[in-house]
Design an enzyme around this catalytic site. Structure first.
Site, PDB file in Angstrom:
ATOM      1  N   THR A 113       5.165 128.679  68.062  1.00 22.65           N
ATOM      2  CA  THR A 113       5.123 130.067  68.537  1.00 22.65           C
ATOM      3  C   THR A 113       4.989 131.020  67.355  1.00 22.65           C
ATOM      4  O   THR A 113       5.577 130.795  66.295  1.00 22.65           O
ATOM      5  CB  THR A 113       6.355 130.428  69.395  1.00 22.65           C
ATOM      6  N   SER A 114       4.239 132.098  67.578  1.00 22.70           N
ATOM      7  CA  SER A 114       4.034 133.077  66.502  1.00 22.70           C
ATOM      8  C   SER A 114       5.251 133.977  66.342  1.00 22.70           C
ATOM      9  O   SER A 114       5.364 134.674  65.336  1.00 22.70           O
ATOM     10  CB  SER A 114       2.783 133.920  66.795  1.00 22.70           C
TER      11      SER A 114
ATOM     12  N   HIS B 174       8.058 132.890  80.696  1.00 18.74           N
ATOM     13  CA  HIS B 174       6.927 133.768  81.020  1.00 18.74           C
ATOM     14  C   HIS B 174       6.235 133.385  82.317  1.00 18.74           C
ATOM     15  O   HIS B 174       5.109 133.814  82.559  1.00 18.74           O
ATOM     16  CB  HIS B 174       5.939 133.796  79.857  1.00 18.74           C
TER      17      HIS B 174
HETATM   18  P1  OAD Z   1       0.507 132.534  69.868  1.00 17.44           P
HETATM   19  O1  OAD Z   1      -0.930 132.284  70.150  1.00 17.44           O
HETATM   20  O2  OAD Z   1       0.916 133.913  69.536  1.00 17.44           O
HETATM   21  O3  OAD Z   1       0.985 131.616  68.656  1.00 17.44           O
HETATM   22  C1  OAD Z   1       0.717 130.232  68.656  1.00 17.44           C
HETATM   23  C2  OAD Z   1       1.370 129.634  67.416  1.00 17.44           C
HETATM   24  O4  OAD Z   1       1.140 128.226  67.456  1.00 17.44           O
HETATM   25  C3  OAD Z   1       0.794 130.153  66.097  1.00 17.44           C
HETATM   26  O5  OAD Z   1       1.858 130.559  65.258  1.00 17.44           O
HETATM   27  C4  OAD Z   1       0.073 128.927  65.510  1.00 17.44           C
HETATM   28  O6  OAD Z   1       0.152 128.882  64.081  1.00 17.44           O
HETATM   29  C5  OAD Z   1       0.826 127.781  66.147  1.00 17.44           C
HETATM   30  N1  OAD Z   1       0.047 126.538  66.306  1.00 17.44           N
HETATM   31  C6  OAD Z   1      -1.281 126.389  66.470  1.00 17.44           C
HETATM   32  N2  OAD Z   1      -1.592 125.093  66.613  1.00 17.44           N
HETATM   33  C7  OAD Z   1      -0.431 124.393  66.527  1.00 17.44           C
HETATM   34  C8  OAD Z   1      -0.092 122.997  66.615  1.00 17.44           C
HETATM   35  N3  OAD Z   1      -1.028 122.048  66.807  1.00 17.44           N
HETATM   36  N4  OAD Z   1       1.206 122.648  66.472  1.00 17.44           N
HETATM   37  C9  OAD Z   1       2.153 123.591  66.282  1.00 17.44           C
HETATM   38  N5  OAD Z   1       1.894 124.911  66.203  1.00 17.44           N
HETATM   39  C10 OAD Z   1       0.620 125.316  66.334  1.00 17.44           C
HETATM   40  O7  OAD Z   1       1.331 131.963  71.111  1.00 17.44           O
HETATM   41  P2  OAD Z   1       2.839 132.244  71.536  1.00 17.44           P
HETATM   42  O8  OAD Z   1       3.707 132.424  70.360  1.00 17.44           O
HETATM   43  O9  OAD Z   1       3.198 131.207  72.517  1.00 17.44           O
HETATM   44  O10 OAD Z   1       2.856 135.649  76.861  1.00 17.44           O
HETATM   45  O11 OAD Z   1       2.690 133.626  72.278  1.00 17.44           O
HETATM   46  C11 OAD Z   1       3.818 134.189  72.897  1.00 17.44           C
HETATM   47  C12 OAD Z   1       3.409 134.875  74.163  1.00 17.44           C
HETATM   48  O12 OAD Z   1       2.346 135.803  73.883  1.00 17.44           O
HETATM   49  C13 OAD Z   1       2.825 133.958  75.214  1.00 17.44           C
HETATM   50  O13 OAD Z   1       3.815 133.342  76.011  1.00 17.44           O
HETATM   51  C14 OAD Z   1       1.988 134.894  76.019  1.00 17.44           C
HETATM   52  C15 OAD Z   1       1.366 135.732  74.948  1.00 17.44           C
HETATM   53  O14 OAD Z   1       1.032 137.034  75.316  1.00 17.44           O
HETATM   54  C16 OAD Z   1       2.448 135.983  78.084  1.00 17.44           C
HETATM   55  O15 OAD Z   1       1.336 135.763  78.498  1.00 17.44           O
HETATM   56  C17 OAD Z   1       3.483 136.660  78.886  1.00 17.44           C
END
Ligand code: OAD
Length: 235
Positions: free
Chosen positions: A182-183, A115
């Site tokens: 990641t979600s 990204h």
């Molecule tokens: P999200 O905010 O959607 O999800 C974060 C995930 O991390 C959730 O499932 C939480 O349960 C988990 N989490 C929280 N704390 C944690 C910890 N200490 N250890 C492990 N897991 C934990 O973020 P992403 O999945 O990264 O894109 O989102 C994907 C994309 O959506 C991002 O790259 C971004 C966003 O829009 C762009 O900006 C292009």
């Protein structure tokens, strides 16, 4: 298979597929959880090409704010563990959705930033890239006349095809796929675990919460990134 039966060292070609939860323990906000970026900021105002075309200053200010947040954060034990593993096993790589650069700061070298990066800008008109960690404080024009924009995959943007190709190749080559924080709701990234699965890899999900794609994984470790990675490493 249980977590104690699984150990990273028993695999040859490991892919770490990371999201915002990877950096949560460093203090970087996630996107969708409590205090998440998209809970407070409307992506249609700050994270899409149309917003930048309409109000480049507001979009730049938002990214300055995010750069400020990340600049105050250091890699956590999870980032360091992955980097140490890569130093001893050249077949380890990171495919990250994160734009914070913390994997690289921890020492990881084989990193594909699906990204983009907060620390780069680019010009879409002439294709020039600007890689300085110090970004201009306000949007500036490229020599060709267009604006530099953050080199980030905004909503509605395509992923850079070379990055997606590299990610798919890594999925096809790995024998262990470890998703961290990641979600799994943003595509095409969220399809990558399926590619690894189809090619016979063992799949592990590290996340304190169940995700929409948890059922794809062979093992789900419900805990934080650093704690669960340490468990897998056998520390
Ligand atoms: P999200 O905010 O959607 O999800 C974060 C995930 O991390 C959730 O499932 C939480 O349960 C988990 N989490 C929280 N704390 C944690 C910890 N200490 N250890 C492990 N897991 C934990 O973020 P992403 O999945 O990264 O894109 O989102 C994907 C994309 O959506 C991002 O790259 C971004 C966003 O829009 C762009 O900006 C292009």
């Amino acid at each position: 298979m249980t977590a104690t039966e699984l150990r990273l060292r028993t695999f040859d070609r490991i892919v770490f597929f990371t999201g915002a939860g990877m950096s949560a323990e460093s203090g970087v906000p996630t996107y969708r959880g409590k205090g998440g970026i998209w809970r407070e900021y409307d992506f249609e105002r700050y994270a899409c090409q149309a917003a930048f075309d309409r109000d480049p200053d507001a979009v730049w200010e938002f990214h300055n704010f995010r750069r400020g947040l990340v600049a105050a954060c250091d890699p956590n034990d999870g980032h360091r563990l992955i980097a140490e593993l890569e130093a001893h096993r050249s077949n380890t790589c990171v495919i990250t959705q994160n734009i914070d650069g913390l994997h690289q700061l921890a020492g990881s070298e084989q990193v594909t930033e699906l990204h983009g990066s907060l620390w780069r800008c680019r010009c879409d008109q002439c294709g020039a890239h600007h890689t300085a960690r110090e970004n201009p404080k306000a949007p500036i024009h490229c020599e060709c006349g267009a604006y530099w924009r953050p080199d980030i995959v905004w909503f509605g943007d395509q992923l850079e095809s070379s990055n997606l190709d590299a990610a798919v190749a890594a999925m096809k080559a790995c024998d262990l796929f470890v998703s961290v924080g990641t979600s799994g709701v943003v595509f095409p990234a969220a399809d990558l675990p399926l590619v690894a699965k189809k090619n016979g890899a063992t799949l592990i999900e590290i996340n304190p919460d169940v995700t929409p794609i948890s059922e794809v994984y062979d093992v789900c470790l419900r805990g934080t990134a650093s704690a669960m990675l340490a468990t897998l490493a056998g520390d």
